[in-house]
Design a protein around this motif. Structure first.
Motif, PDB file in Angstrom:
ATOM      1  N   THR A  17      17.059  -6.169  26.339  1.00 37.79           N
ATOM      2  CA  THR A  17      17.366  -5.536  25.074  1.00 37.79           C
ATOM      3  C   THR A  17      16.417  -6.054  24.010  1.00 37.79           C
ATOM      4  O   THR A  17      16.185  -7.249  23.895  1.00 37.79           O
ATOM      5  CB  THR A  17      18.820  -5.849  24.680  1.00 37.79           C
ATOM      6  N   GLU A  18      15.867  -5.152  23.191  1.00 35.47           N
ATOM      7  CA  GLU A  18      14.966  -5.549  22.126  1.00 35.47           C
ATOM      8  C   GLU A  18      15.684  -5.397  20.791  1.00 35.47           C
ATOM      9  O   GLU A  18      16.219  -4.334  20.475  1.00 35.47           O
ATOM     10  CB  GLU A  18      13.694  -4.680  22.142  1.00 35.47           C
ATOM     11  N   VAL A  19      15.702  -6.479  20.025  1.00 41.05           N
ATOM     12  CA  VAL A  19      16.359  -6.488  18.730  1.00 41.05           C
ATOM     13  C   VAL A  19      15.320  -6.811  17.669  1.00 41.05           C
ATOM     14  O   VAL A  19      14.676  -7.856  17.730  1.00 41.05           O
ATOM     15  CB  VAL A  19      17.499  -7.528  18.698  1.00 41.05           C
ATOM     16  N   LYS A  20      15.151  -5.935  16.697  1.00 41.69           N
ATOM     17  CA  LYS A  20      14.166  -6.159  15.648  1.00 41.69           C
ATOM     18  C   LYS A  20      14.772  -7.009  14.536  1.00 41.69           C
ATOM     19  O   LYS A  20      15.908  -6.801  14.124  1.00 41.69           O
ATOM     20  CB  LYS A  20      13.675  -4.829  15.079  1.00 41.69           C
ATOM     21  N   VAL A  21      13.983  -7.973  14.068  1.00 45.50           N
ATOM     22  CA  VAL A  21      14.404  -8.868  13.003  1.00 45.50           C
ATOM     23  C   VAL A  21      13.340  -8.824  11.917  1.00 45.50           C
ATOM     24  O   VAL A  21      12.154  -8.974  12.198  1.00 45.50           O
ATOM     25  CB  VAL A  21      14.579 -10.307  13.516  1.00 45.50           C
ATOM     26  N   THR A  22      13.757  -8.646  10.674  1.00 49.39           N
ATOM     27  CA  THR A  22      12.837  -8.638   9.544  1.00 49.39           C
ATOM     28  C   THR A  22      12.945  -9.956   8.797  1.00 49.39           C
ATOM     29  O   THR A  22      14.044 -10.389   8.450  1.00 49.39           O
ATOM     30  CB  THR A  22      13.149  -7.475   8.592  1.00 49.39           C
ATOM     31  N   ALA A  32      12.025 -19.319  11.106  1.00 51.55           N
ATOM     32  CA  ALA A  32      11.905 -18.590  12.375  1.00 51.55           C
ATOM     33  C   ALA A  32      10.998 -19.290  13.373  1.00 51.55           C
ATOM     34  O   ALA A  32      11.031 -18.972  14.571  1.00 51.55           O
ATOM     35  CB  ALA A  32      11.372 -17.180  12.112  1.00 51.55           C
ATOM     36  N   LEU A  33      10.174 -20.241  12.921  1.00 51.87           N
ATOM     37  CA  LEU A  33       9.183 -20.839  13.808  1.00 51.87           C
ATOM     38  C   LEU A  33       9.789 -21.425  15.083  1.00 51.87           C
ATOM     39  O   LEU A  33       9.263 -21.195  16.179  1.00 51.87           O
ATOM     40  CB  LEU A  33       8.377 -21.899  13.051  1.00 51.87           C
ATOM     41  N   GLU A 172      18.797 -14.278   9.029  1.00 53.38           N
ATOM     42  CA  GLU A 172      18.972 -13.148   9.935  1.00 53.38           C
ATOM     43  C   GLU A 172      18.462 -13.479  11.333  1.00 53.38           C
ATOM     44  O   GLU A 172      19.053 -13.069  12.332  1.00 53.38           O
ATOM     45  CB  GLU A 172      18.240 -11.923   9.387  1.00 53.38           C
ATOM     46  N   MET A 173      17.373 -14.255  11.410  1.00 57.77           N
ATOM     47  CA  MET A 173      16.855 -14.656  12.710  1.00 57.77           C
ATOM     48  C   MET A 173      17.887 -15.474  13.479  1.00 57.77           C
ATOM     49  O   MET A 173      18.147 -15.236  14.671  1.00 57.77           O
ATOM     50  CB  MET A 173      15.571 -15.461  12.536  1.00 57.77           C
TER      51      MET A 173
END
Length: 414
Positions: A17-22, A32-33, A172-173
């Motif tokens: 599953t691909e989940v996009k995160v902005t 996010a690193l 959000e990440m």
């Protein structure tokens, strides 16, 4: 500034599953690193490629921070070239890049001192990437739980005390990673600690056992008619240890799990396995233990043996580290695979097996290709051994073929 990335996770490895995160702003980028790398980097220089209008994350490159400023010019140029070359080969030429410099203060040093000390390195990296037409749109220093930007306009200078990273789990990440079941990344030093001897332990007994095993095993490994005997002994001990590791209860707490695994090996057998695995044929046979039913026990065994490489035998850890990296990669743990293989190459930069695996992991190859090749080799070996024990088969398949008269055999040979 907005960057987007994709966290891939799913029950089926075939169709994740691909989940996009902005990500919005430098703070979320710094937070996010660890999720991009799979661990919290320490004493690290990280370059991340960006693609497209919205800055989709591409290839990423992490190395230890260069020790002295005299190394920075050459290092910056090589790292920029490496990022662009590898990204171009895998996902296309990058449109931009992000730089991260991660280091906690030394004793008596303030985080702001770290920022200023590393500022020339950040500038070198920006220039090196710019010369390759890949602009660095953000360069961050992360130290002591705070971040600083080297790219803020002059009218909005970064505060001397920096900006605190967002609270854990608040971005959000982090929320998205938790929702798809990804664990919170731990520090890099914790992963490395599971793969090297503890500085707090007394290693005298293990070192003595290695000395004794070396005196006993090395002559056999150098003697043609006794090398097979040494190989059988090493593999026999390793198989027995593997079964003990499989039978032991699984513990999720890393420190307790490693203590349990260490207790399953005594010094003498660990010494024989460490030395015996230096033989390529033994290592290749042991590398076959990467199937689903064996992999968990195997990676624990190779970790435990790497922790036993003490004193003058520290370089011998390159082999168990490489095996640990291979099994970790084969089970989908690319983070530990990269760490273990990098540690193996630090010990022996010319170790071909480790170099090939490290390149394969970074190239995003499928480990099943190598596992399939190992299955074929194992099958050939088993069939060859069976044929050797069975002897030649007659024309009708009813047993050993009749011997031809001596003269006829001679004419046939001629």
């Amino acid at each position: 500034m907005t960057q987007s990335d994709e966290i891939q996770h799913g029950e089926s490895s075939d169709r994740p599953t691909e989940v996009k995160v902005t990500l919005r702003g430098p703070g979320e980028l710094a937070d996010a690193l660890p999720y991009l790398l799979g661990f919290q980097p320490t004493d690290s220089l990280v370059l991340v490629a960006l693609h497209g209008e919205h800055g989709r994350f591409g290839g990423r490159l992490r190395v230890a921070l260069p020790e002295g400023p005299e190394e920075w010019p050459v290092c910056a140029g090589r790292l920029a070239e490496c990022l662009v070359r590898n990204s171009t080969r895998r996902t296309g030429r990058p449109d931009a890049a992000v730089v991260f410099l991660c280091q906690d203060p030394a004793e008596g040093e303030r985080p702001s001192d770290v920022v200023e000390r590393l500022r020339p390195l950040a500038q070198r990296l920006r220039v090196a990437c710019g010369e390759l037409d890949v602009p660095v749109i953000e360069a961050l220093c992360v130290s002591a739980g705070r971040w600083w930007s080297y790219c803020l306009p002059d009218r909005t200078p970064s505060p001397a005390e920096g900006t605190a990273l967002p609270p854990p789990g608040s971005t959000e990440m982090a929320v998205t990673a938790a929702s798809v079941g990804l664990p919170v990344p731990g520090p890099l030093r914790d992963i490395e600690a599971r793969l090297r001897p503890s500085a707090a332990d007394d290693h005298h007994k293990q070192e003595v056992a290695l000395d004794i095993a070396c005196a006993e095993l090395l002559p056999r490994m150098l003697t043609g008619d006794r090398v097979e005997e040494a190989r059988r002994r090493t593999l026999g001990l390793a198989r027995a240890a593997l079964e003990r590791f499989r039978a032991a209860p699984r513990l999720d707490e890393p420190v307790r799990a490693d203590e349990q695994d260490d207790a399953l090996l005594d010094e003498d057998e660990a010494a024989v396995m460490i030395l015996g695995l230096q033989d390529k044929a033994v290592r290749d046979r042991a590398a076959e233990w990467a199937e689903p039913g064996q992999a968990d026990a195997a990676v624990r065994l190779w970790r435990a043996l790497a922790r036993r490489c003490v004193g003058p035998y520290q370089d011998h850890a390159a082999t168990p580290l490489t095996l640990a990296g291979w099994v970790a990669w084969s089970t989908g743990d690319e983070t530990e695979a990269r760490v273990a293989l990098r540690m193996a190459l630090d010990l022996d930069p010319d170790y071909t097996f480790a170099r090939l695996l490290h390149t394969s992991v970074n190239e995003g190859l499928d480990p099943e290709l190598l596992r399939r090749s190992m299955r074929q080799e194992r099958r050939k070996r088993v069939l060859g051994r069976a044929a050797l024990h069975r002897g030649p088969i007659g024309p009708a398949g009813r047993g050993p073929a009749h011997r031809a008269p001596k003269g006829r055999r001679s004419r046939t040979r001629r």
